[in-house]
Design a protein around this motif. Structure first.
Motif, short mmCIF file in Angstrom:
data_model
loop_
_atom_site.label_atom_id
_atom_site.label_comp_id
_atom_site.label_asym_id
_atom_site.label_seq_id
_atom_site.Cartn_x
_atom_site.Cartn_y
_atom_site.Cartn_z
N TYR A 27 0.83 -1.17 -0.24
CA TYR A 27 0.08 0.03 -0.02
C TYR A 27 1.34 1.36 0.16
O TYR A 27 0.31 2.22 -0.33
CB TYR A 27 -1.34 -0.01 1.22
CG TYR A 27 -2.22 -1.29 1.12
CD1 TYR A 27 -2.57 -1.05 0.16
CD2 TYR A 27 -2.38 -1.92 1.81
CE1 TYR A 27 -3.82 -2.20 -0.18
CE2 TYR A 27 -2.91 -3.17 1.70
CZ TYR A 27 -3.87 -3.36 0.56
OH TYR A 27 -4.73 -4.38 0.63
N TYR A 30 1.03 2.78 -3.77
CA TYR A 30 -0.15 2.99 -4.58
C TYR A 30 -0.12 4.07 -5.49
O TYR A 30 -0.04 4.35 -6.24
CB TYR A 30 -1.35 2.70 -3.62
CG TYR A 30 -1.87 1.66 -3.39
CD1 TYR A 30 -0.95 0.33 -3.89
CD2 TYR A 30 -3.61 1.34 -3.27
CE1 TYR A 30 -1.69 -1.12 -3.76
CE2 TYR A 30 -3.78 -0.37 -3.92
CZ TYR A 30 -2.76 -1.29 -4.10
OH TYR A 30 -3.96 -2.23 -4.01
N ASN A 34 -1.40 3.49 -8.65
CA ASN A 34 -2.32 3.23 -8.51
C ASN A 34 -3.22 4.04 -8.92
O ASN A 34 -3.20 5.14 -8.19
CB ASN A 34 -2.73 2.86 -7.21
CG ASN A 34 -4.28 2.02 -7.37
OD1 ASN A 34 -5.02 2.69 -7.90
ND2 ASN A 34 -5.12 0.99 -7.06
N THR A 37 -6.94 4.06 -7.00
CA THR A 37 -7.13 4.16 -5.57
C THR A 37 -5.10 4.25 -4.25
O THR A 37 -4.86 4.14 -4.78
CB THR A 37 -7.24 2.08 -4.83
OG1 THR A 37 -8.11 2.06 -5.02
CG2 THR A 37 -6.88 2.14 -3.24
N VAL A 40 -4.03 3.64 0.41
CA VAL A 40 -4.62 3.05 1.46
C VAL A 40 -4.28 2.87 2.88
O VAL A 40 -2.62 3.10 3.38
CB VAL A 40 -4.52 1.56 0.93
CG1 VAL A 40 -4.91 0.52 1.87
CG2 VAL A 40 -5.54 1.25 -0.65
N THR A 42 -4.12 0.51 6.73
CA THR A 42 -4.51 -1.02 6.84
C THR A 42 -3.57 -1.53 7.53
O THR A 42 -2.72 -1.29 7.36
CB THR A 42 -5.45 -1.56 5.85
OG1 THR A 42 -6.69 -2.63 6.16
CG2 THR A 42 -4.23 -2.33 4.71
N ASP A 51 -8.84 2.09 5.25
CA ASP A 51 -9.78 3.40 4.44
C ASP A 51 -8.82 3.81 3.39
O ASP A 51 -7.49 3.73 3.18
CB ASP A 51 -8.52 4.62 5.26
CG ASP A 51 -9.71 4.02 6.83
OD1 ASP A 51 -10.82 4.05 6.67
OD2 ASP A 51 -9.05 4.30 7.76
N LEU A 52 -9.43 4.23 2.44
CA LEU A 52 -9.31 3.66 0.77
C LEU A 52 -9.07 5.09 0.34
O LEU A 52 -10.71 5.15 0.39
CB LEU A 52 -10.22 2.98 -0.36
CG LEU A 52 -9.86 1.34 0.21
CD1 LEU A 52 -11.63 0.82 0.27
CD2 LEU A 52 -8.59 0.42 0.01
N THR A 53 -8.41 5.88 -0.08
CA THR A 53 -8.51 7.39 -0.48
C THR A 53 -8.60 6.69 -2.40
O THR A 53 -7.95 6.76 -2.84
CB THR A 53 -7.28 8.15 -0.23
OG1 THR A 53 -6.50 8.23 0.88
CG2 THR A 53 -7.18 9.58 -1.04
N LEU A 54 -10.04 8.04 -2.66
CA LEU A 54 -10.09 7.18 -3.89
C LEU A 54 -9.85 8.63 -4.33
O LEU A 54 -10.55 10.43 -3.73
CB LEU A 54 -11.56 7.03 -4.04
CG LEU A 54 -11.79 5.58 -3.34
CD1 LEU A 54 -12.69 4.72 -3.58
CD2 LEU A 54 -11.03 4.89 -4.77
#
Length: 158
Positions: A27, A30, A34, A37, A40, A42, A51-54
């Motif tokens: 993560y 990312y 990515n 996402t 991240v 976790t 917790d996913l940041t989009l």
């Protein structure tokens, strides 16, 4: 599980399933690869939050955090998390699948299954955005894993 399903493209990857898994759960990296996402947070412990940041679905600047909860961690095959009771009237289950196709090949796809009284509304308003995001993740994961695998195998990265 019944509900509305969003599924990514299935990509074949020229790298082993276990290696692809390691890229998927790296993560901190990312932001390097990515597009959907972008961050991240976790522990990957069952029951803990992820917790996913989009990016914003409307394409405007900025991001938002979507909190879900880890349910299955089965390397290198399956990562599952869901929204629990975070969103009244909607329940979403995300599965990320890695398929072992041999010593140096694998495949990846991801699904999100939406259920609850607002599932149809969510699909109508964000389903295409989710699918496009999932497709971008699948292709970017393939590219990232293949590049890192080639470098790790002593090949010249192109």
């Amino acid at each position: 599980m019944t509900g509305h399903v969003v599924e990514s493209v299935r990509v074949e990857i020229a790298a082993p399933a276990r290696f692809v898994w390691d890229v998927l759960v790296d993560y901190p990296s990312y932001p390097l690869w990515n597009p959907y996402t972008v961050a991240v947070a976790t522990t990957l412990a069952i029951g803990d939050p992820i917790d996913l940041t989009l990016p914003n679905p409307d394409g405007s600047a900025g991001t938002f955090v979507n909190r879900e909860y880890i349910r299955v961690v089965d390397p290198p095959r399956l990562l599952r998390y869901d929204t629990a009771d975070e969103l009244p009237g909607i329940f979403a289950v995300r599965d990320q699948w890695i398929e072992d196709l041999g010593p140096d090949r694998s495949a990846y796809r991801t699904t999100d299954t939406f259920s609850g009284e607002h599932a149809a509304w969510v699909m109508a308003n964000t389903g295409e955005w989710v699918r496009a995001g999932f497709d971008s993740v699948a292709r970017a994961l393939r590219d990232r894993a293949e590049q890192l695998w080639a470098v790790g195998q002593g090949a010249v990265a192109g």
